[in-house]
Design a protein around this motif. Structure first.
Motif, short mmCIF file in Angstrom:
data_model
loop_
_atom_site.label_atom_id
_atom_site.label_comp_id
_atom_site.label_asym_id
_atom_site.label_seq_id
_atom_site.Cartn_x
_atom_site.Cartn_y
_atom_site.Cartn_z
N ASP A 198 -6.61 -33.67 -25.80
CA ASP A 198 -5.19 -33.50 -25.45
C ASP A 198 -4.98 -32.07 -24.95
OD1 ASP A 198 -2.49 -34.20 -25.19
OD2 ASP A 198 -2.01 -33.67 -27.27
N HIS A 202 -3.71 -30.98 -21.26
CA HIS A 202 -2.55 -30.10 -21.02
C HIS A 202 -2.93 -28.98 -20.05
CE1 HIS A 202 -0.78 -31.34 -25.16
NE2 HIS A 202 -0.58 -32.24 -24.23
N HIS A 266 -0.41 -37.92 -18.40
CA HIS A 266 0.51 -38.09 -19.52
C HIS A 266 1.44 -39.29 -19.32
CE1 HIS A 266 -0.99 -34.56 -21.52
NE2 HIS A 266 -0.22 -34.86 -22.55
N HIS A 280 -2.83 -40.54 -28.77
CA HIS A 280 -2.43 -39.87 -27.53
C HIS A 280 -3.57 -39.09 -26.87
CE1 HIS A 280 -0.05 -37.52 -24.73
NE2 HIS A 280 -0.45 -36.40 -25.31
N ASN A 284 -5.52 -39.71 -23.16
CA ASN A 284 -5.66 -38.66 -22.15
C ASN A 284 -7.11 -38.46 -21.77
OD1 ASN A 284 -2.96 -37.91 -21.87
ND2 ASN A 284 -3.05 -36.48 -23.57
FE LIG Z 1 -0.31 -34.36 -24.66
#
Ligand SMILES: [Fe+2]
Length: 386
Positions: A198, A202, A266, A280, A284
């Motif tokens: 994650d 990002h 996302h 999550h 990703n």
């Molecule tokens: Fe995220």
């Protein structure tokens, strides 16, 4: 175009950073009875004791709401608001992964804001309805991924919208973040891997997002390097302080960088949580290389920078070859840290794809993706990753 650049809040960073929490709560913030917000796993593994011992030592009383779910819904928010009021709390201390931190932010919002949560949906201009009168909040992450401890949003799945709904306001940034890498020592390898990816996503999506923000770009590209270098080590050796420290920093860097924006990864990942219940970070990790290939047509030069940050020797590659090499490097990293590459390996069924495409299109993250993403593109990307 004018934009607002803001860098986050006070961060207490490093091993042992949790130790002054009692003083911080009782003396500096002058809280008499904070609400501790966490999930049952943090209580069961003893991490909450690390917090309550410090509060006890500083003679600070507290109330507890420990029923936050993974991928939180209203059920992780309203009972917490009720405890806050019933116990006459005057602030919050959230401890956990992104779910606990985001649920705490929503509780913090609701104790002073009367509208229903969907009225604060960022996609519907909810930010303008959020005022500054929120109680103080301390955020203590126990994963290195989400960066919610320094972020301005809370992501909550709402019944009214049927999707992961982003509530966004500069006032949602925690008053203080306590980033103590020793709190992540016990995180099991599969969760270290997923949350770490994650953070990687990002940083990559922030670097690729449209808009002019060289400060965020610089932070993001360094974040990519750090996750590439340290995530495999953190997965393999959970108590490696150097690796855990670097990952905690890289997660914070990702969240600082993504004030610039995120992207299509996302938007595709959020429905995978609501429809298929996927983690999550795992979503990703699997989608990222596919979206990087999709983005190569619009952002090959930027992807070439990402390739270099991922350790690829790009000297003899043109930008398109480097972009492809970046996607391959992410696939190899996933393999190294034990993430199986297909969505179907993680409980996703083919018939879920048509259900998820419109949800991905409604998600605002895609709007800053370097290549515009149509519904047909979303479907093709889900199928490519399936
Ligand atoms: Fe995220």
């Amino acid at each position: 175009m004018l934009s607002t650049w803001s860098f986050p809040t006070r961060i207490l960073f490093g091993p042992g950073a949790i130790q002054p929490v009692g003083h911080l709560v009782g003396e500096e913030l002058n809280l008499r009875r904070p609400l501790l917000v966490t999930d049952p796993g943090i209580v069961a593994c003893g991490l909450l004791d690390r917090l309550t011992e410090q509060l006890q030592r500083a003679k600070v009383a507290w109330a507890l709401f420990d029923r936050v779910e993974g991928n939180p819904t209203e059920a992780s928010v309203f009972p917490g608001v009720a405890v806050y009021h019933a116990e006459h709390c005057d602030g919050l201390v959230a401890m956990g992964g992104g779910s606990a931190l985001d649920a705490a932010k929503a509780i913090r919002l609701k104790v002073t804001h009367p509208l229903s949560l969907e009225e604060y949906d960022d996609l519907k201009g909810g930010s303008s309805r959020i005022a500054a009168d929120l109680p103080p909040m301390i955020a203590i992450p126990t994963t290195a991924g989400t960066g919610s401890e320094v972020g301005r949003s809370a992501v909550i799945t709402l019944e009214a919208t049927g999707r992961k709904t982003v509530i966004f306001s500069p006032y949602l940034i925690p008053s203080v973040a306590i980033a103590d890498p020793e709190l992540t020592f016990g995180l099991p390898p599969h969760l270290t891997a997923a949350t770490g990816m994650d953070a990687m996503t990002h940083n990559v999506e922030a670097y690729l997002a449209t808009g002019y923000h060289p400060m965020c770009d610089a932070i993001a590209i360094r974040g990519v390097e750090m996750v590439r270098k340290y995530l495999p080590l953190a997965v393999k050796q959970g108590e490696n302080l150097e690796a855990r420290t670097a990952m905690m920093a890289a997660a914070i860097m990702g969240a600082v960088a993504f004030q610039k924006g995120l992207g299509t990864v996302h938007s595709l990942a959020h429905p995978l949580s609501t429809v298929a219940g996927m983690h999550h970070g795992l979503s990703n990790a699997i989608l990222l290389p596919h979206v990087m290939r999709f983005n190569a047509a619009a952002a090959a030069d930027r992807l070439s920078d990402v390739a270099a940050a991922l350790g690829v020797d790009t000297r003899n590659l043109d930008a398109c070859q480097a972009a492809e090499a970046a996607a391959v490097a992410i696939e190899q990293l996933n393999a190294t840290i034990g993430i199986l590459p297909r969505l179907r390996d993680h409980g996703v069924r083919e018939e879920m794809i048509p259900q998820m495409v419109p949800l991905a299109m409604q998600d605002g993250c895609r709007l800053l993706n370097p290549r515009p993403t149509s519904a047909a593109d979303m479907e093709a990307l889900y199928r490519a990753a399936f």
